[in-house]
Design a protein around this motif. Structure first.
Motif, PDB file in Angstrom:
ATOM      1  N   UNK A  45      -8.986  -2.026   0.999  1.00  0.00           N
ATOM      2  CA  UNK A  45      -7.883  -2.578   0.327  1.00  0.00           C
ATOM      3  C   UNK A  45      -7.483  -1.376  -1.013  1.00  0.00           C
ATOM      4  N   UNK A  46      -8.586  -0.903  -1.664  1.00  0.00           N
ATOM      5  CA  UNK A  46      -8.148   0.030  -2.658  1.00  0.00           C
ATOM      6  C   UNK A  46      -7.675   1.199  -2.120  1.00  0.00           C
ATOM      7  N   UNK A  47      -7.904   1.710  -0.809  1.00  0.00           N
ATOM      8  CA  UNK A  47      -7.270   2.932  -0.151  1.00  0.00           C
ATOM      9  C   UNK A  47      -5.820   2.744   0.034  1.00  0.00           C
TER      10      UNK A  47
ATOM     11  N   UNK B 177     -17.670  -5.919   0.622  1.00  0.00           N
ATOM     12  CA  UNK B 177     -17.264  -4.578  -0.090  1.00  0.00           C
ATOM     13  C   UNK B 177     -16.738  -3.762   0.832  1.00  0.00           C
ATOM     14  N   UNK B 178     -16.698  -3.605   2.100  1.00  0.00           N
ATOM     15  CA  UNK B 178     -16.176  -2.747   2.994  1.00  0.00           C
ATOM     16  C   UNK B 178     -14.450  -2.922   2.939  1.00  0.00           C
ATOM     17  N   UNK B 179     -14.230  -4.340   2.980  1.00  0.00           N
ATOM     18  CA  UNK B 179     -12.660  -4.665   2.943  1.00  0.00           C
ATOM     19  C   UNK B 179     -12.265  -4.596   1.493  1.00  0.00           C
ATOM     20  N   UNK B 180     -12.874  -4.759   0.591  1.00  0.00           N
ATOM     21  CA  UNK B 180     -12.462  -4.339  -0.980  1.00  0.00           C
ATOM     22  C   UNK B 180     -12.136  -2.989  -0.983  1.00  0.00           C
TER      23      UNK B 180
END
Length: 101
Positions: free
Chosen positions: A98-100, A92-95
């Motif tokens: 990615x959204x940022x 979820x950290x990478x997810x």
């Protein structure tokens, strides 16, 4: 089965594609932030196999905070005969990163 990158996961979630989506983080982590996955903390996974059994031949995508616990969950399910398990690389950290972008 090959692991999944966060960009592919994001695209598939946006398209509402069908797969079993599991978050193996602890309940308090899930309550702070989640992607709508089925929350089964890693330590509980062995006790939830009967609930997962109907999905044994479906694609199962597992994530956690960074990808470590979900990697362990993937290995565990593979040893129990689940052939289509994928780990979300970076979790979820990478997810969220990615959204940022």
């Amino acid at each position: 089965m090959k692991d999944i990158e966060v960009d592919e996961l994001k695209e598939r979630l946006e398209k509402n594609e069908k797969f079993v989506f599991i978050d193996v983080r602890e309940v308090y982590e899930y309550e702070e932030d989640n992607l709508g996955a089925w929350n089964i903390p890693l330590a509980q996974l062995p006790h939830k196999l009967s609930e997962l059994e109907p999905h044994k031949d479906e694609e199962i995508i597992i994530h956690c905070r960074s990808g470590a616990r979900s990697g362990n969950a993937k290995q565990f399910l593979e040893t129990k005969g689940y052939p289509k398990v994928r780990n979300v690389l970076g979790g979820i950290l990478a997810y969220r990163e990615l959204e940022e972008d």
